[in-house]
Design a protein around this motif. Structure first.
Motif, PDB file in Angstrom:
ATOM      1  N   MET A 187       0.774  -1.664   0.052  1.00 47.90           N
ATOM      2  CA  MET A 187      -0.161   0.081   0.113  1.00 47.90           C
ATOM      3  C   MET A 187       1.173   1.249  -0.317  1.00 47.90           C
ATOM      4  SD  MET A 187      -2.995   0.684   3.073  1.00 47.90           S
ATOM      5  CE  MET A 187      -1.982   2.517   3.907  1.00 47.90           C
ATOM      6  N   ALA A 188       0.637   2.545  -1.125  1.00 50.91           N
ATOM      7  CA  ALA A 188       1.105   3.544  -0.895  1.00 50.91           C
ATOM      8  C   ALA A 188       1.490   4.586   0.350  1.00 50.91           C
ATOM      9  CB  ALA A 188       0.534   4.210  -2.481  1.00 50.91           C
ATOM     10  N   ALA A 189       1.958   5.176   0.566  1.00 46.44           N
ATOM     11  CA  ALA A 189       2.072   6.045   1.628  1.00 46.44           C
ATOM     12  C   ALA A 189       0.635   7.110   1.491  1.00 46.44           C
ATOM     13  CB  ALA A 189       2.854   6.399   1.969  1.00 46.44           C
ATOM     14  N   GLU A 190       0.472   7.014   2.169  1.00 45.86           N
ATOM     15  CA  GLU A 190      -0.858   8.773   2.298  1.00 45.86           C
ATOM     16  C   GLU A 190      -0.540   9.628   1.439  1.00 45.86           C
ATOM     17  OE1 GLU A 190      -4.846   8.303   4.712  1.00 45.86           O
ATOM     18  OE2 GLU A 190      -2.832   7.812   6.194  1.00 45.86           O
ATOM     19  N   THR A 191      -0.430  10.016   0.801  1.00 49.97           N
ATOM     20  CA  THR A 191      -0.200  11.158   0.592  1.00 49.97           C
ATOM     21  C   THR A 191      -0.682  12.844   0.865  1.00 49.97           C
ATOM     22  OG1 THR A 191      -2.384  12.872  -0.760  1.00 49.97           O
ATOM     23  CG2 THR A 191      -0.711  10.617  -2.136  1.00 49.97           C
ATOM     24  N   PHE A 192       0.054  13.529   0.787  1.00 47.26           N
ATOM     25  CA  PHE A 192      -0.049  14.987   1.846  1.00 47.26           C
ATOM     26  C   PHE A 192      -2.002  15.397   2.250  1.00 47.26           C
ATOM     27  CE2 PHE A 192      -0.354  19.516   2.941  1.00 47.26           C
ATOM     28  CZ  PHE A 192       0.496  19.566   4.791  1.00 47.26           C
ATOM     29  N   ASP A 193      -2.224  15.757   1.122  1.00 41.50           N
ATOM     30  CA  ASP A 193      -3.640  15.774   1.313  1.00 41.50           C
ATOM     31  C   ASP A 193      -4.622  14.873   1.909  1.00 41.50           C
ATOM     32  OD1 ASP A 193      -2.492  17.745  -0.301  1.00 41.50           O
ATOM     33  OD2 ASP A 193      -3.384  17.077  -2.769  1.00 41.50           O
ATOM     34  N   GLU A 194      -3.935  13.509   1.460  1.00 41.94           N
ATOM     35  CA  GLU A 194      -5.007  12.276   2.016  1.00 41.94           C
ATOM     36  C   GLU A 194      -5.176  12.456   3.905  1.00 41.94           C
ATOM     37  OE1 GLU A 194      -4.699   8.871  -1.476  1.00 41.94           O
ATOM     38  OE2 GLU A 194      -3.440   9.227  -0.038  1.00 41.94           O
ATOM     39  N   LEU A 195      -3.355  12.676   4.452  1.00 39.06           N
ATOM     40  CA  LEU A 195      -3.623  12.783   5.592  1.00 39.06           C
ATOM     41  C   LEU A 195      -3.713  13.821   6.181  1.00 39.06           C
ATOM     42  CD1 LEU A 195       0.677  12.514   5.869  1.00 39.06           C
ATOM     43  CD2 LEU A 195      -1.528  10.945   6.871  1.00 39.06           C
ATOM     44  N   LEU A 196      -3.759  14.994   5.122  1.00 39.59           N
ATOM     45  CA  LEU A 196      -4.982  16.627   5.866  1.00 39.59           C
ATOM     46  C   LEU A 196      -6.139  15.376   6.025  1.00 39.59           C
ATOM     47  CD1 LEU A 196      -3.419  19.388   3.657  1.00 39.59           C
ATOM     48  CD2 LEU A 196      -3.353  19.232   6.504  1.00 39.59           C
ATOM     49  N   THR A 197      -6.621  15.665   5.163  1.00 40.25           N
ATOM     50  CA  THR A 197      -8.437  15.212   5.493  1.00 40.25           C
ATOM     51  C   THR A 197      -8.555  13.858   6.816  1.00 40.25           C
ATOM     52  OG1 THR A 197      -9.179  15.170   2.891  1.00 40.25           O
ATOM     53  CG2 THR A 197     -10.467  13.845   4.517  1.00 40.25           C
ATOM     54  N   ARG A 198      -7.491  13.173   6.745  1.00 38.94           N
ATOM     55  CA  ARG A 198      -7.703  12.114   7.879  1.00 38.94           C
ATOM     56  C   ARG A 198      -7.331  12.990   9.033  1.00 38.94           C
ATOM     57  NH1 ARG A 198      -6.739   7.148   8.733  1.00 38.94           N
ATOM     58  NH2 ARG A 198      -5.735   6.946   6.570  1.00 38.94           N
ATOM     59  N   GLN A 199      -6.197  14.291   9.135  1.00 39.27           N
ATOM     60  CA  GLN A 199      -6.227  14.991  10.286  1.00 39.27           C
ATOM     61  C   GLN A 199      -7.326  15.993  10.665  1.00 39.27           C
ATOM     62  OE1 GLN A 199      -3.716  14.359  12.081  1.00 39.27           O
ATOM     63  NE2 GLN A 199      -4.437  16.089  14.359  1.00 39.27           N
ATOM     64  N   VAL A 200      -8.536  16.240   9.817  1.00 40.23           N
ATOM     65  CA  VAL A 200      -9.866  17.153   9.415  1.00 40.23           C
ATOM     66  C   VAL A 200     -10.059  15.909  11.050  1.00 40.23           C
ATOM     67  CG1 VAL A 200     -12.164  17.837   9.075  1.00 40.23           C
ATOM     68  CG2 VAL A 200      -9.560  18.250   7.872  1.00 40.23           C
ATOM     69  N   GLY A 201     -10.404  14.561  10.512  1.00 38.19           N
ATOM     70  CA  GLY A 201     -11.508  13.706  11.745  1.00 38.19           C
ATOM     71  C   GLY A 201     -10.508  14.084  13.216  1.00 38.19           C
ATOM     72  N   ASN A 202      -9.444  13.167  12.827  1.00 37.60           N
ATOM     73  CA  ASN A 202      -8.318  13.125  14.076  1.00 37.60           C
ATOM     74  C   ASN A 202      -8.541  14.327  14.919  1.00 37.60           C
ATOM     75  OD1 ASN A 202      -6.792  10.773  13.002  1.00 37.60           O
ATOM     76  ND2 ASN A 202      -4.746  12.230  12.556  1.00 37.60           N
ATOM     77  N   GLU A 203      -8.845  15.416  14.471  1.00 41.88           N
ATOM     78  CA  GLU A 203      -8.566  16.275  15.397  1.00 41.88           C
ATOM     79  C   GLU A 203     -10.176  16.849  15.902  1.00 41.88           C
ATOM     80  OE1 GLU A 203      -6.374  19.398  16.080  1.00 41.88           O
ATOM     81  OE2 GLU A 203      -5.160  18.231  15.236  1.00 41.88           O
ATOM     82  N   LEU A 204     -11.120  16.831  15.010  1.00 42.33           N
ATOM     83  CA  LEU A 204     -12.864  16.336  15.334  1.00 42.33           C
ATOM     84  C   LEU A 204     -12.930  15.363  16.973  1.00 42.33           C
ATOM     85  CD1 LEU A 204     -14.724  16.875  12.341  1.00 42.33           C
ATOM     86  CD2 LEU A 204     -14.194  18.811  13.788  1.00 42.33           C
ATOM     87  N   ALA A 205     -12.345  14.661  16.197  1.00 41.63           N
ATOM     88  CA  ALA A 205     -12.337  13.148  17.535  1.00 41.63           C
ATOM     89  C   ALA A 205     -11.634  14.163  18.769  1.00 41.63           C
ATOM     90  CB  ALA A 205     -10.893  11.608  17.124  1.00 41.63           C
ATOM     91  N   ALA A 206     -10.395  14.044  18.574  1.00 37.34           N
ATOM     92  CA  ALA A 206     -10.066  15.358  19.670  1.00 37.34           C
ATOM     93  C   ALA A 206     -11.019  16.151  20.651  1.00 37.34           C
ATOM     94  CB  ALA A 206      -8.992  15.333  19.609  1.00 37.34           C
TER      95      ALA A 206
END
Length: 181
Positions: free
Chosen positions: A1-20
């Protein structure tokens, strides 16, 4: 599996911050139920701060005209045996977010995305403060003879709502989509 791109990680981080943010609401409510108003107030504020971080990332994604689907948040922990447990959870959460932000910065650098790299610098600085602040709170709780010591510390250090996070939102602070709360 390819590493996630910066843009994909950014979207994931929106979820991480909302989860926090969501987890901090649960922590605040637990402190409120224990009649610890200063701790409750501190974590209600922390919850808003994490939400603001999520919305700063949303604004950046919108500004860069990237696709965005707002992620959902998972379950939160609501039950704690004593005052130290939610504080330890909060510290672990801040340390985890720091690792996520470092990964984002590294991805932006690897993709030669100077705009992304510059955007993440504010978050790196913020995480240093967050981890330090939470570490202090964990240490205060460990040393406290009683819960009033912790309450008094927070009232003294963060009283009046003018702690460094809200007072220090200067020109370097990213804009939050919909405005910071």
């Amino acid at each position: 599996m390819a590493a996630e791109t910066f843009d994909e990680l950014l979207t994931r981080q929106v979820g991480n911050e909302l989860a926090a943010s969501h987890q901090y609401i649960a922590v605040a409510v637990w402190f409120d139920s224990q009649d610890l108003p200063q701790l409750a107030r501190h974590f209600y504020r922390q919850s808003l701060e994490e939400r603001n971080h999520a919305m700063m990332i949303v604004q950046y994604i919108l500004d860069r005209d990237l696709p965005l689907a707002i992620p959902g948040v998972g379950e939160v922990r609501n039950d704690f045996a004593d005052v130290r447990e939610p504080l330890a959870l909060a510290l672990a959460q801040e340390q985890e977010v720091t690792e996520q932000i470092k990964a984002l910065f590294a991805a932006a650098r690897a993709e030669v995305d100077p705009l992304g790299e510059q955007f993440m610098l504010w978050f790196l600085k913020e995480q240093v403060e967050e981890v330090a602040s939470m570490t202090t709170l964990v240490n205060i709780a460990a040393r406290a003879d009683n819960l009033f010591d912790i309450e008094n510390y927070l009232a003294r250090e963060h009283g009046g709502g003018n702690d460094h996070h809200h007072a220090g939102h200067g020109s370097g602070t990213p804009e939050a989509a919909g405005g910071a709360v």
